[in-house]
Design a protein around this motif. Structure first.
Motif, PDB file in Angstrom:
ATOM      1  N   ASP A   1      15.084   1.313  -1.603  1.00 29.43           N
ATOM      2  CA  ASP A   1      16.192   2.174  -0.789  1.00 29.43           C
ATOM      3  C   ASP A   1      16.005   1.292   0.723  1.00 29.43           C
ATOM      4  O   ASP A   1      15.508   0.076   0.961  1.00 29.43           O
ATOM      5  N   ASP A   2      16.892   2.078   1.556  1.00 28.72           N
ATOM      6  CA  ASP A   2      16.765   1.633   3.037  1.00 28.72           C
ATOM      7  C   ASP A   2      15.625   1.213   3.741  1.00 28.72           C
ATOM      8  O   ASP A   2      15.486  -0.042   4.394  1.00 28.72           O
ATOM      9  N   ASP A   3      14.853   1.602   3.417  1.00 32.64           N
ATOM     10  CA  ASP A   3      13.187   1.567   4.404  1.00 32.64           C
ATOM     11  C   ASP A   3      12.130   0.393   3.095  1.00 32.64           C
ATOM     12  O   ASP A   3      11.143  -0.144   3.566  1.00 32.64           O
ATOM     13  N   GLY A   4      12.874   0.016   2.068  1.00 35.97           N
ATOM     14  CA  GLY A   4      12.344  -0.904   0.923  1.00 35.97           C
ATOM     15  C   GLY A   4      11.460  -0.670  -0.178  1.00 35.97           C
ATOM     16  O   GLY A   4      10.159  -1.780  -0.457  1.00 35.97           O
ATOM     17  N   PHE A   5      11.487   0.461   0.314  1.00 38.96           N
ATOM     18  CA  PHE A   5      10.420   1.303  -0.940  1.00 38.96           C
ATOM     19  C   PHE A   5      10.851   1.252  -1.904  1.00 38.96           C
ATOM     20  O   PHE A   5      11.642   1.003  -2.936  1.00 38.96           O
ATOM     21  N   TYR A   6      10.260   0.674  -3.376  1.00 39.74           N
ATOM     22  CA  TYR A   6      10.625   0.395  -4.602  1.00 39.74           C
ATOM     23  C   TYR A   6      10.885   1.626  -5.414  1.00 39.74           C
ATOM     24  O   TYR A   6      10.400   2.536  -4.808  1.00 39.74           O
ATOM     25  N   LYS A   7      12.513   1.376  -6.365  1.00 39.83           N
ATOM     26  CA  LYS A   7      12.894   3.174  -6.851  1.00 39.83           C
ATOM     27  C   LYS A   7      12.992   2.402  -8.174  1.00 39.83           C
ATOM     28  O   LYS A   7      13.654   2.995  -8.829  1.00 39.83           O
ATOM     29  N   GLY A   8      12.542   0.603  -8.272  1.00 40.79           N
ATOM     30  CA  GLY A   8      12.849   1.342 -10.569  1.00 40.79           C
ATOM     31  C   GLY A   8      13.481  -0.245 -10.739  1.00 40.79           C
ATOM     32  O   GLY A   8      13.962  -0.935  -9.448  1.00 40.79           O
ATOM     33  N   TYR A   9      14.058  -1.170 -11.629  1.00 41.09           N
ATOM     34  CA  TYR A   9      14.468  -1.801 -12.186  1.00 41.09           C
ATOM     35  C   TYR A   9      15.871  -1.574 -12.297  1.00 41.09           C
ATOM     36  O   TYR A   9      16.482  -1.230 -12.678  1.00 41.09           O
ATOM     37  N   ILE A  10      16.864  -2.663 -12.133  1.00 39.97           N
ATOM     38  CA  ILE A  10      18.068  -2.939 -12.886  1.00 39.97           C
ATOM     39  C   ILE A  10      18.117  -4.185 -14.063  1.00 39.97           C
ATOM     40  O   ILE A  10      17.936  -5.250 -13.020  1.00 39.97           O
ATOM     41  N   THR A  11      18.809  -4.896 -14.606  1.00 40.36           N
ATOM     42  CA  THR A  11      18.493  -5.254 -15.943  1.00 40.36           C
ATOM     43  C   THR A  11      20.243  -5.752 -16.129  1.00 40.36           C
ATOM     44  O   THR A  11      20.909  -4.653 -15.736  1.00 40.36           O
ATOM     45  N   GLN A  12      20.517  -6.641 -17.154  1.00 38.94           N
ATOM     46  CA  GLN A  12      21.935  -6.631 -16.881  1.00 38.94           C
ATOM     47  C   GLN A  12      22.222  -6.017 -18.183  1.00 38.94           C
ATOM     48  O   GLN A  12      22.993  -5.903 -18.058  1.00 38.94           O
ATOM     49  N   LYS A  13      20.876  -6.146 -19.217  1.00 35.63           N
ATOM     50  CA  LYS A  13      20.844  -4.981 -20.277  1.00 35.63           C
ATOM     51  C   LYS A  13      21.967  -3.549 -20.404  1.00 35.63           C
ATOM     52  O   LYS A  13      22.546  -3.392 -20.609  1.00 35.63           O
TER      53      LYS A  13
ATOM     54  N   LEU B   1       0.222  -1.119   0.115  1.00 38.38           N
ATOM     55  CA  LEU B   1       0.300   0.031   0.413  1.00 38.38           C
ATOM     56  C   LEU B   1       0.672   1.526  -0.187  1.00 38.38           C
ATOM     57  O   LEU B   1       0.317   2.249  -0.946  1.00 38.38           O
ATOM     58  N   ARG B   2       1.827   1.275   0.895  1.00 38.67           N
ATOM     59  CA  ARG B   2       3.020   2.342   0.957  1.00 38.67           C
ATOM     60  C   ARG B   2       3.885   2.295   0.221  1.00 38.67           C
ATOM     61  O   ARG B   2       5.162   3.603  -0.176  1.00 38.67           O
ATOM     62  N   GLY B   3       3.711   1.401  -0.764  1.00 38.11           N
ATOM     63  CA  GLY B   3       4.811   1.495  -2.078  1.00 38.11           C
ATOM     64  C   GLY B   3       6.319   0.528  -1.658  1.00 38.11           C
ATOM     65  O   GLY B   3       7.044   0.604  -2.689  1.00 38.11           O
ATOM     66  N   ARG B   4       6.010  -0.248  -0.421  1.00 38.23           N
ATOM     67  CA  ARG B   4       7.360  -1.162  -0.770  1.00 38.23           C
ATOM     68  C   ARG B   4       6.918  -2.233  -1.533  1.00 38.23           C
ATOM     69  O   ARG B   4       6.373  -3.181  -1.743  1.00 38.23           O
ATOM     70  N   ALA B   5       8.243  -3.109  -2.101  1.00 39.56           N
ATOM     71  CA  ALA B   5       8.293  -4.003  -3.531  1.00 39.56           C
ATOM     72  C   ALA B   5       7.872  -5.045  -2.552  1.00 39.56           C
ATOM     73  O   ALA B   5       8.368  -5.437  -1.385  1.00 39.56           O
ATOM     74  N   ARG B   6       7.018  -5.819  -3.206  1.00 41.29           N
ATOM     75  CA  ARG B   6       6.684  -6.731  -1.830  1.00 41.29           C
ATOM     76  C   ARG B   6       6.373  -8.108  -3.272  1.00 41.29           C
ATOM     77  O   ARG B   6       6.990  -9.442  -2.576  1.00 41.29           O
TER      78      ARG B   6
END
Lengths: 240, 212, 378
Positions: free
Chosen positions: C347-359, C291-296
């Motif tokens: 981030d440090d609090d577990g909020f989602y900040k984007g993807y990182i891919t091998q490409k 609900l608050r934006g943490r990656a689940r």
């Protein structure tokens, strides 16, 4: 630890030896009665010889060692060390004999010979002690903005001090061991009682000289061991 | 001088015999003592303490102190007290160097020897003693040079040797005997020093260095 | 600020003159760490030692904070430049306190002031002053001695610090710890630091600028990332090593290459929304947030294509996440460990900040920086 053990041993040896003599018809007491005045007089001469020759040797040898360790002396210093090594090999009786052949008899040739014999180990140890100070310490000191003089007094000498003191102790042991021989070339001292006692086969007289000579030697070594132990920084002192 | 060469040779032999016999016995006693005291720090402190006190006693005083004791067996002066004095003075350099050499054997090398299944005795015989030999030789050299000087003084208790020239030279105020004695005994000391240095270098494996 | 103009050193040896340092021009801006790097005998140490006059220069000029060092007495100059050597060089005859106070004492500070300073500096490197001030160097471990060596150079607060392989004598584990501590300290003290190293990884980790020397010539002077991305010549490329691209991984952080922060779905969102977002992004996965934006969790396109229902039914647990502050080396090893081609960034609090891919990582590594202003002014 080593120091305390030594004191104890000296003490124990002294007591054992005294008991041995006391059993022998109170020999020690007889010696005391018969020779107290002689010992009193001769021990002053004896100490005078030690202090003058030893003191002059320390005063001159340390600066000489420092001087030889200076970078501008480097080419010359190794040769000088070789010479000193040969010099320390020469027996002290030979040094006294040679001094007598050139300077005659009396206090002066004795002091000169004692001075030379005492000088050499101190010069050598001062030189070696300073040269053994790692180059990187000198580099660090220079890099931090010390002048040559500051480096000598704050870094080189304090770090070489233990080795210098070892040289002084060796030298003084040689000195104190040679002073009794000074009597032979007419400089007096407790050697008079020892050699005369041997010549006359008078054991009391001989012991009246030998006992104080042995005690004096141990006392001098003990005093300098204490100075070495307590005057040198704990950081560079294996005795602490 | 040339006439006296025979006499100088004889005195030199006397001198060498006192030092040689005494240092020889000192090696036979000092090395085992030096090895034994590696087993106990306390024993090492006591033995090295006694040995250093003995070295502190001036030789003239030691000769004197021995006279009443050795007189009881009729040997107060002469050859025996000289040998005993040299023997006593040689203990410190030989015991100390043996002790230091063995305690300084690289622990890794000791481990390796253990790993090869050597017993303590085998380790001592094959690893520690061979490694210690050059260091012990340094001690022997120090002892020999020091005692050539002490033996010179022993002339005064009738032990003979090159010191006799010096004692006669002094008592007769004869510069020739004085200088002969002084130079002969100095040459003997210097030559012995170089000779033992040579032996010491021969005994030192090429890759290791001995600091003396 | 340290500036060198045509700095040259010619050693007069029996085999003839040897040019150890050849017309070097460079400038270290105030507050930056410049690392001199190169094979042995390349002139890097000579260059460093000419700055405080331990090696007299043959020609050229050196300016510190704009002042020509020739106009300053060398002893005076050295007292105002911190100096750290590889062997540490703590004076064994002095206590730690006296060691730290060497330069303040030379400068004639009051005892009370310099002793207080010594205690502060020890605290700065996490050594308890009461326990260490009165000890002697031989009573410290190698790592502790190294820390004292560094703070001793800082005692009189000099603007410039010269360090000759300062962390070379410590074991690798302690070295990394001390390097990190030093970087943290530098953030506060902001000294101008010139530093000789033979360790490329150390240089990449610590330097703001790296100067590469060969045969007394400054070959390249750039920021570590530029150096690795575009070595100026073959010598530098081979000196940096075949794996220089991989080395850049530790220079870049997840934050630099992540993307797609706005693409995410809530647990209550419908599947169509998720599919639409994946198509727009061109990616087969999407992160499900709380609900608050943490990656689940995440959804895979194939699992929900043509399906109906709620996201809850199709979501899968995230195998791992990457912290935005991590370097790429860590992120890549996480990917390899879990055998995945992408990670959700938090981030440090577990909020989602984007993807990182091998490409995206490969693209970032192969990108060639063409910003000439960052390159050396040769």
């Amino acid at each position: 630890m080593r120091a305390t053990t030594s004191i104890f041993l000296v003490f124990a040896a002294g007591v054992a030896f005294s008991l041995l003599l006391l059993n022998n018809d109170g020999l020690l007491i007889q010696i005391w009665v018969n020779f107290a005045d002689d010992v009193d007089f001769l021990i002053r001469q004896h100490i005078y010889l030690v202090v003058l020759s030893g003191g002059l040797a320390i005063l001159i040898a340390v600066p000489m060692g420092v001087w030889l360790s200076r970078p501008y002396m480097r080419k010359f210093a190794e040769g000088a060390m070789q010479g000193l090594n040969v010099g320390t090999t020469v027996p002290t009786l030979a040094v006294l004999a040679l001094s007598m052949s050139f300077l005659g008899i009396g206090v002066l040739p004795a002091i000169f010979a004692l001075w030379i014999a005492t000088l050499l180990p101190i010069v050598r140890n001062t030189y070696v002690g300073i040269r053994e100070v790692p180059d990187f310490l000198i580099e660090a000191a220079t890099g931090m903005g010390m002048t040559r003089t500051q480096i000598l007094f704050r870094i080189e000498l304090p770090n070489a001090l233990y080795v210098i003191f070892a040289g002084i102790r060796t030298a003084l042991a040689i000195n104190v061991g040679t002073v009794p021989l000074a009597f032979l070339i007419g400089a007096g001292g407790l050697g008079e009682l020892i050699f005369t006692g041997i010549a006359l086969d008078n054991i009391e007289m001989m012991l009246a000289g030998a006992i104080p000579v042995a005690l004096l030697a141990m006392l001098v070594d003990f005093i300098f061991l204490q100075i070495q132990t307590w005057s040198i920084s704990r950081g560079v002192n294996p005795l602490r | 001088m040339v006439d006296n060469l025979g006499l100088i040779g004889q005195r030199t032999l006397e001198h060498v015999s006192i030092v040689g016999v005494a240092v020889g016995i000192a090696i036979l006693t000092g090395v085992p003592i030096g090895i034994a005291i590696t087993q106990s720090k306390r024993a090492a402190d006591i033995v090295l303490g006694i040995a250093s006190v003995i070295v502190t006693i001036p030789s003239v005083a030691l000769f004197g102190l021995m006279i009443p004791i050795l007189s009881t067996i009729g040997q107060g002066v002469g050859y025996l007290p000289a040998v005993i004095a040299v023997l006593l003075y040689s203990q410190l350099p030989i015991i100390r160097n043996t002790y230091v050499a063995i305690t300084n054997v690289d622990p890794a090398m000791r481990e390796a020897a253990k790993g090869l299944g050597m017993t303590t005795m085998q380790r001592l015989m094959w690893v520690e003693i061979p490694l210690a030999v050059p260091v012990v030789m340094v001690g022997v050299r120090v002892a020999v040079v020091m005692n050539i000087g002490i033996t010179a003084i022993a002339a005064y208790i009738g032990a003979g040797g090159l010191g006799t020239f010096i004692s006669r030279g002094i008592s007769q105020t004869d510069p020739r005997q004085l200088i002969t004695g002084a130079i002969a005994v100095s040459v003997l000391a210097i030559v012995s020093d170089y000779f033992l240095l040579f032996v010491q270098k021969k005994l030192t494996p090429p890759q290791s260095t001995v600091i003396d | 600020m340290i500036r060198m103009e045509n700095l040259t050193k010619i050693f007069d040896t029996p085999d003839g003159d040897i040019t150890a340092v050849n017309h070097v021009n460079m400038e270290v801006p105030a507050g930056e760490i410049c690392i001199l790097l190169g094979p042995s005998g390349c002139g890097k140490t000579t260059t460093l030692k000419m700055i405080n006059g331990l090696i007299p220069k043959s020609s050229g000029k050196i300016f510190i904070d704009g002042k020509d060092t020739d106009t300053v007495d060398p002893v005076e100059l050295r007292r105002n430049i911190g100096y750290v050597i590889q062997q540490i060089g703590l004076f064994p005859n002095m206590t730690i306190e006296d060691n730290i106070c060497v330069v303040p004492d030379l400068l004639g500070w009051e005892k009370a002031k310099s002793r207080k300073r010594a205690a502060e500096l020890l605290e700065l490197v996490n050594l308890v002053p009461s326990a260490f001030l009165k000890r002697y160097p031989k009573e410290l471990s190698g790592g502790q001695q190294q820390r004292v060596g560094v703070i001793r150079a800082l005692a009189a607060d000099p603007p410039v610090l010269l360090m000759d392989e300062p962390f070379g004598a410590i074991d690798p584990i302690n070295r990394a710890v001390i390097q990190d501590e030093f970087l943290k300290m530098q953030k506060e003290i902001k000294k101008t630091i010139m530093f000789v190293s033979h360790d490329i990884d150390e240089a990449i980790k610590m330097a703001d600028k790296i100067a590469i020397f060969k045969d007394g010539v400054l070959e390249q002077y750039s920021a570590p990332d530029d150096l690795l991305a575009s070595p100026a010549n073959d010598f530098i490329a081979s000196f940096l090593g075949q794996d220089r691209t991989l080395k850049r991984l530790s220079l870049l952080c997840v934050d630099d290459v992540k993307f797609g922060e706005e693409y995410k779905v809530h647990g209550e969102a419908d599947l169509a929304n998720a599919i639409a977002q994946m198509k727009e992004l061109g990616h087969q996965n999407i992160v499900v947030t709380g609900l608050r934006g943490r990656a689940r969790a995440f959804l895979h396109l194939n699992d929900i294509m043509g399906k109906k229902g709620v996201i809850e039914e199709y979501r899968q647990a995230l195998p791992a996440v990457a912290n935005v502050k991590e370097d790429l080396k860590t992120a890549v090893s996480t990917m390899f460990r879990h055998d995945v081609s992408w990670l959700a960034c938090v981030d440090d609090d577990g909020f989602y900040k984007g993807y990182i891919t091998q490409k995206a990582i490969s693209r970032a590594l192969s990108a060639i920086y063409r910003d000439e202003t960052l390159n050396t002014k040769r």
